[in-house]
Design a protein around this motif. Structure first.
Motif, PDB file in Angstrom:
ATOM      1  N   ARG A   1       0.837  -1.205   0.000  1.00 31.37           N
ATOM      2  CA  ARG A   1       0.000   0.000   0.000  1.00 31.37           C
ATOM      3  C   ARG A   1       0.869   1.252   0.000  1.00 31.37           C
ATOM      4  N   ILE A   2       1.942   1.240   0.778  1.00 33.75           N
ATOM      5  CA  ILE A   2       2.840   2.384   0.828  1.00 33.75           C
ATOM      6  C   ILE A   2       3.529   2.597  -0.516  1.00 33.75           C
ATOM      7  N   ILE A   3       3.867   1.532  -1.195  1.00 29.90           N
ATOM      8  CA  ILE A   3       4.460   1.666  -2.531  1.00 29.90           C
ATOM      9  C   ILE A   3       3.474   2.331  -3.487  1.00 29.90           C
ATOM     10  N   ASP A   4       2.199   1.948  -3.408  1.00 30.62           N
ATOM     11  CA  ASP A   4       1.184   2.611  -4.235  1.00 30.62           C
ATOM     12  C   ASP A   4       1.120   4.105  -3.922  1.00 30.62           C
ATOM     13  N   MET A   5       1.270   4.458  -2.650  1.00 30.31           N
ATOM     14  CA  MET A   5       1.258   5.868  -2.275  1.00 30.31           C
ATOM     15  C   MET A   5       2.488   6.590  -2.814  1.00 30.31           C
ATOM     16  N   LEU A   6       3.638   5.922  -2.760  1.00 27.96           N
ATOM     17  CA  LEU A   6       4.864   6.529  -3.280  1.00 27.96           C
ATOM     18  C   LEU A   6       4.775   6.800  -4.778  1.00 27.96           C
ATOM     19  N   HIS A   7       3.964   6.012  -5.479  1.00 30.04           N
ATOM     20  CA  HIS A   7       3.792   6.246  -6.913  1.00 30.04           C
ATOM     21  C   HIS A   7       3.050   7.546  -7.217  1.00 30.04           C
ATOM     22  N   LYS A   8       2.500   8.191  -6.197  1.00 30.64           N
ATOM     23  CA  LYS A   8       1.877   9.499  -6.379  1.00 30.64           C
ATOM     24  C   LYS A   8       2.908  10.627  -6.391  1.00 30.64           C
ATOM     25  N   LEU A   9       4.165  10.295  -6.067  1.00 30.80           N
ATOM     26  CA  LEU A   9       5.254  11.278  -6.074  1.00 30.80           C
ATOM     27  C   LEU A   9       5.982  11.243  -7.421  1.00 30.80           C
ATOM     28  N   PRO A  10       6.715  12.295  -7.745  1.00 34.84           N
ATOM     29  CA  PRO A  10       7.477  12.306  -9.007  1.00 34.84           C
ATOM     30  C   PRO A  10       8.785  11.522  -8.882  1.00 34.84           C
ATOM     31  N   ILE A  11       8.657  10.226  -8.589  1.00 35.72           N
ATOM     32  CA  ILE A  11       9.852   9.394  -8.446  1.00 35.72           C
ATOM     33  C   ILE A  11       9.756   8.121  -9.289  1.00 35.72           C
ATOM     34  N   HIS A  12       8.782   8.068 -10.210  1.00 34.45           N
ATOM     35  CA  HIS A  12       8.524   6.835 -10.951  1.00 34.45           C
ATOM     36  C   HIS A  12       9.719   6.349 -11.748  1.00 34.45           C
ATOM     37  N   ASP A  13      10.388   7.255 -12.438  1.00 33.77           N
ATOM     38  CA  ASP A  13      11.475   6.847 -13.323  1.00 33.77           C
ATOM     39  C   ASP A  13      12.581   7.896 -13.304  1.00 33.77           C
TER      40      ASP A  13
ATOM     41  N   PRO B   1      15.473  16.200 -11.707  1.00 35.12           N
ATOM     42  CA  PRO B   1      15.719  17.461 -10.990  1.00 35.12           C
ATOM     43  C   PRO B   1      16.265  17.268  -9.575  1.00 35.12           C
ATOM     44  N   TYR B   2      16.155  16.043  -9.032  1.00 34.51           N
ATOM     45  CA  TYR B   2      16.526  15.829  -7.630  1.00 34.51           C
ATOM     46  C   TYR B   2      17.707  14.869  -7.458  1.00 34.51           C
ATOM     47  N   ARG B   3      18.302  14.434  -8.547  1.00 38.13           N
ATOM     48  CA  ARG B   3      19.288  13.346  -8.482  1.00 38.13           C
ATOM     49  C   ARG B   3      20.581  13.736  -7.770  1.00 38.13           C
ATOM     50  N   THR B   4      20.851  15.033  -7.624  1.00 36.69           N
ATOM     51  CA  THR B   4      22.082  15.448  -6.940  1.00 36.69           C
ATOM     52  C   THR B   4      21.906  15.524  -5.423  1.00 36.69           C
TER      53      THR B   4
ATOM     54  N   VAL C   1      13.612  -1.864   2.432  1.00 36.38           N
ATOM     55  CA  VAL C   1      14.675  -1.228   1.649  1.00 36.38           C
ATOM     56  C   VAL C   1      14.927  -2.009   0.364  1.00 36.38           C
ATOM     57  N   SER C   2      14.935  -3.329   0.470  1.00 34.49           N
ATOM     58  CA  SER C   2      15.160  -4.163  -0.712  1.00 34.49           C
ATOM     59  C   SER C   2      14.093  -3.932  -1.769  1.00 34.49           C
ATOM     60  N   ARG C   3      12.838  -3.860  -1.338  1.00 37.66           N
ATOM     61  CA  ARG C   3      11.733  -3.657  -2.290  1.00 37.66           C
ATOM     62  C   ARG C   3      11.770  -2.256  -2.888  1.00 37.66           C
ATOM     63  N   LEU C   4      12.005  -1.252  -2.069  1.00 33.87           N
ATOM     64  CA  LEU C   4      12.059   0.121  -2.574  1.00 33.87           C
ATOM     65  C   LEU C   4      13.227   0.296  -3.536  1.00 33.87           C
TER      66      LEU C   4
ATOM     67  N   PHE D   1      12.664   1.670  -7.241  1.00 35.13           N
ATOM     68  CA  PHE D   1      13.123   3.039  -7.511  1.00 35.13           C
ATOM     69  C   PHE D   1      14.655   3.108  -7.430  1.00 35.13           C
ATOM     70  N   PRO D   2      15.368   2.350  -8.263  1.00 33.78           N
ATOM     71  CA  PRO D   2      16.837   2.305  -8.139  1.00 33.78           C
ATOM     72  C   PRO D   2      17.501   3.662  -8.320  1.00 33.78           C
ATOM     73  N   HIS D   3      16.912   4.535  -9.139  1.00 33.95           N
ATOM     74  CA  HIS D   3      17.487   5.851  -9.391  1.00 33.95           C
ATOM     75  C   HIS D   3      17.442   6.745  -8.154  1.00 33.95           C
ATOM     76  N   CYS D   4      16.602   6.384  -7.170  1.00 35.77           N
ATOM     77  CA  CYS D   4      16.500   7.172  -5.944  1.00 35.77           C
ATOM     78  C   CYS D   4      17.551   6.775  -4.899  1.00 35.77           C
ATOM     79  N   PHE D   5      18.398   5.825  -5.240  1.00 39.10           N
ATOM     80  CA  PHE D   5      19.376   5.327  -4.274  1.00 39.10           C
ATOM     81  C   PHE D   5      20.808   5.557  -4.744  1.00 39.10           C
ATOM     82  N   GLU D   6      20.988   6.490  -5.665  1.00 39.28           N
ATOM     83  CA  GLU D   6      22.323   6.724  -6.209  1.00 39.28           C
ATOM     84  C   GLU D   6      23.188   7.583  -5.297  1.00 39.28           C
TER      85      GLU D   6
END
Length: 313
Positions: free
Chosen positions: A57-69, A75-78, A97-100, A104-109
């Motif tokens: 359910r929390i993952i579905d909520m996170l999909h409402k944020l601009p973090i899909h791809d 704009p936030y990668r730095t 953490v493993s699932r997130l 969203f691998p680009h959010c963990f750089e």
């Protein structure tokens, strides 16, 4: 530490207008009408989200944020992400953490990204982590997410829900917030920040300690606003039993805000929400003076922060 904050997205149940949500209760009110198990209850839940597990359910909520791809995240990668999560045991955190990370691998750089799985008071730990970043890069994306959807059955069995037959109890909700917060030369000044950890039976004494430390901060003559928990009766009783420690720093003009009365119980998200709500009120010049924010997580963690506002010269 002086901070600038930009709200990127706020979702509370089905409500997704940040301006409306940050200006509660003066803006259009949130509807607390929700149907659960054939009964109308006071709750603030979204529609069409996963119902098999809290993480789904929390993952579905996170999909409402601009973090899909990666394109959305560009704009936030730095900046690092500071994830504020419900209280999680060690294995739960590993699983989350493993699932997130997989989704969203680009959010963990960014190497300074961190998790704060300690409820609403985790926001204060995230603020401390922001201050500890290298001086030339004290900026982070704060993401807080929580859902009390899976607490509904237990609360119903314990007769803690507000219904047509019962006019007192808890108002479960769910929310996700994404905000850009950075150290600046003008904006909201964190005058001081104190944290404690304790068991439930020690909570009143821990809050007394926090209030005492707040009252000893230099240059605090009067508190204009108090943001205090209102989601759990036990927590409310505990800060009420500690309230006398603020004597001499409050008067009849001191405003008390318990934001859960107009958002519902948004769990760990309330720490970041209250911070942004205070920030917004200062920015709009609807409040002045010094504000105190108390956050008490359901498990162990407590914190107090005091703020003032510094205008650009």
């Amino acid at each position: 530490m002086i901070m600038h904050a930009e709200t990127i997205e706020i979702v509370v149940g089905t409500y997704q207008n940040p301006l409306q949500l940050l200006n509660l209760p003066l803006s259009e009110a949130v509807d607390f009408e929700y149907q659960f198990d054939g009964q109308h209850i006071a709750a603030v839940m979204a529609q069409g989200l996963a119902t098999e597990s809290q993480l789904s359910r929390i993952i579905d909520m996170l999909h409402k944020l601009p973090i899909h791809d990666e394109a959305q995240w560009q704009p936030y990668r730095t900046q690092p992400i500071f994830w504020i999560l419900p209280h999680l045991e060690k294995q739960q955190l590993v699983d989350w953490v493993s699932r997130l990370h997989a989704l969203f691998p680009h959010c963990f750089e960014h190497p300074h990204s961190r998790f704060f799985p300690m409820g609403s008071a985790g926001f204060f730990s995230a603020l401390s982590a922001l201050k500890a970043l290298p001086v030339d890069s004290q900026s982070a994306i704060f993401i807080a997410v929580d859902s009390l959807y899976f607490a509904l059955s237990d609360l119903q069995n314990e007769q803690e829900l507000i219904t047509q037959q019962q006019d007192s109890g808890r108002c479960p909700a769910e929310a996700v917030i994404m905000a850009n917060i950075n150290v600046a030369t003008d904006g909201m000044h964190v005058l001081d920040l104190f944290q404690e950890s304790c068991s439930l039976v020690q909570q009143t004494q821990a809050i007394k300690t926090l209030f005492n430390r707040a009252c000893q901060v230099d240059d605090i003559d009067q508190l204009s606003q108090l943001y205090l928990p209102g989601n759990l009766s036990t927590v409310t009783d505990n800060w009420l039993n500690a309230y006398e420690q603020l004597a001499g720093k409050i008067n009849q003009d001191t405003q008390i805000t318990q934001s859960s009365y107009f958002t519902g119980d948004i769990g760990c998200v309330v720490g970041l929400y209250n911070f942004l709500h205070i920030y917004n009120r200062y920015q709009q010049h609807t409040v002045t003076g010094i504000s105190l924010q108390l956050e008490v997580s359901q498990q162990l963690h407590l914190g107090v922060a005091m703020y003032s506002w510094i205008e650009k010269a």
